[in-house]
Scaffold this motif. Structure first.
Motif: not given
Length: 303
Positions: A98, A100, A109, A113, A116-117, A125, A127, A291, A295
């Motif tokens: 990502l 961002c 976010l 995340l 998502y994890a 992941i 970032i 992902f 979102c």
């Protein structure tokens, strides 16, 4: 050495199991002569005899036993590799890179995340926090899979979806002349605040560009007392009396514990979006698809 032939390897193991060329051929749906030819060709290439042949059938020689065990090992590895690739293809394993902006990281976010994890624990992941222009460049250069950036950029090369709505707010110290004009839950026009000196942030960043363009259209360029490189620093400088400041709604939590007063800007241009972007021409992994789907599933448009 010729490449490993998984079809012949399976035949070797089937012959070892059945002890019969005929039964092995029947199980595989091929002619007995084809089975015999494959085994003979393999023995000739290896220079060893793999099977003792008799009227009762076939039986592995010591060399055949060793070769059969090696076939089992290789075929297990191939099956394990197929299973591993299936995990990557299904999004259960892999990576998500990502790029961002700080606005994204101060909004929803982090919670998304975390969700998502939890849903995809096998996804690694990574970032990278950076300005929107650099985040889009990271996509162009293949250094990122997804970027989450503000909407005032050129997205012709990218596939975009809304991620989070955000409005621009003005913040002032309680003893500032503008503080008297700020009423709870009431928006303030940009032309009422633009004459006042301000603390700038992120030169050429998306918020800086947005405000500068709006000021030019009003014919009243903004006056900066100083410029900082982070939103927490901006809040502190506004607290210290260096001028007014501007934040996106995703960063308003930074005002906790301060006595600053704030109001949203009333102009339509002050209502912006953070977008999820990916390069149209790049392959999309299952991890990326998962992902982006999350979102979209969790996006809630502002009323």
């Amino acid at each position: 050495m010729a490449p490993f032939d998984s079809v012949t390897a399976r035949l070797i193991l089937l012959l070892a199991e059945t002890g019969s060329i005929g039964r092995a051929a029947e199980r595989e749906g091929i002619a007995s002569s084809a089975v015999s030819r494959r085994v003979s060709d393999l023995e000739a290439r290896l220079g060893v005899v793999l099977f003792d042949r008799s009227a009762q059938g076939v039986r592995l020689t010591p060399a055949g036993e060793a070769y059969a065990e090696g076939c089992r090992t290789v075929l297990r590895s191939i099956a394990d590799l197929d299973a591993l690739m299936a995990e990557f293809g299904s999004g259960q394993r892999g990576s998500l890179r990502l790029a961002c902006t700080s606005s994204a990281l101060t909004g929803r976010l982090p919670e998304l995340l975390a969700r998502y994890a939890q849903k995809f624990p096998g996804i690694e992941i990574a970032i990278a926090e950076m300005g929107a222009a650099k985040a889009l460049l990271a996509l162009d250069e293949g250094r990122g899979d997804v970027a989450i950036v503000s909407d005032n950029y050129d997205f012709n090369r990218f596939e975009i979806r809304p991620f989070e709505d955000e409005r621009v707010w003005v913040l002032v110290p309680p003893d500032h002349p503008l503080a008297q004009a700020i009423e709870p839950r009431k928006a303030l026009s940009f032309d009422a605040v633009v004459p006042h000196a301000m603390v700038g942030v992120h030169h050429a960043g998306s918020l800086d560009r947005l405000l500068s363009e709006a000021a030019v259209k009003l014919g009243h360029p903004m006056v900066e007392t100083l410029r900082v490189e982070s939103f927490p620093a901006l809040v502190r400088m506004v607290e210290a009396g260096f001028g007014i400041g501007f934040l996106r709604s995703t960063s308003l939590h930074l005002l906790a514990g301060t006595d600053l007063v704030c109001a949203p800007l009333s102009e339509p241009w002050a209502m912006r979006q953070l977008l999820v972007a990916r390069r149209k021409s790049s392959p999309q992994s299952a991890a990326t698809r998962s992902f982006i789907a999350l979102c979209a599933e969790t996006y809630a448009p502002s009323a």
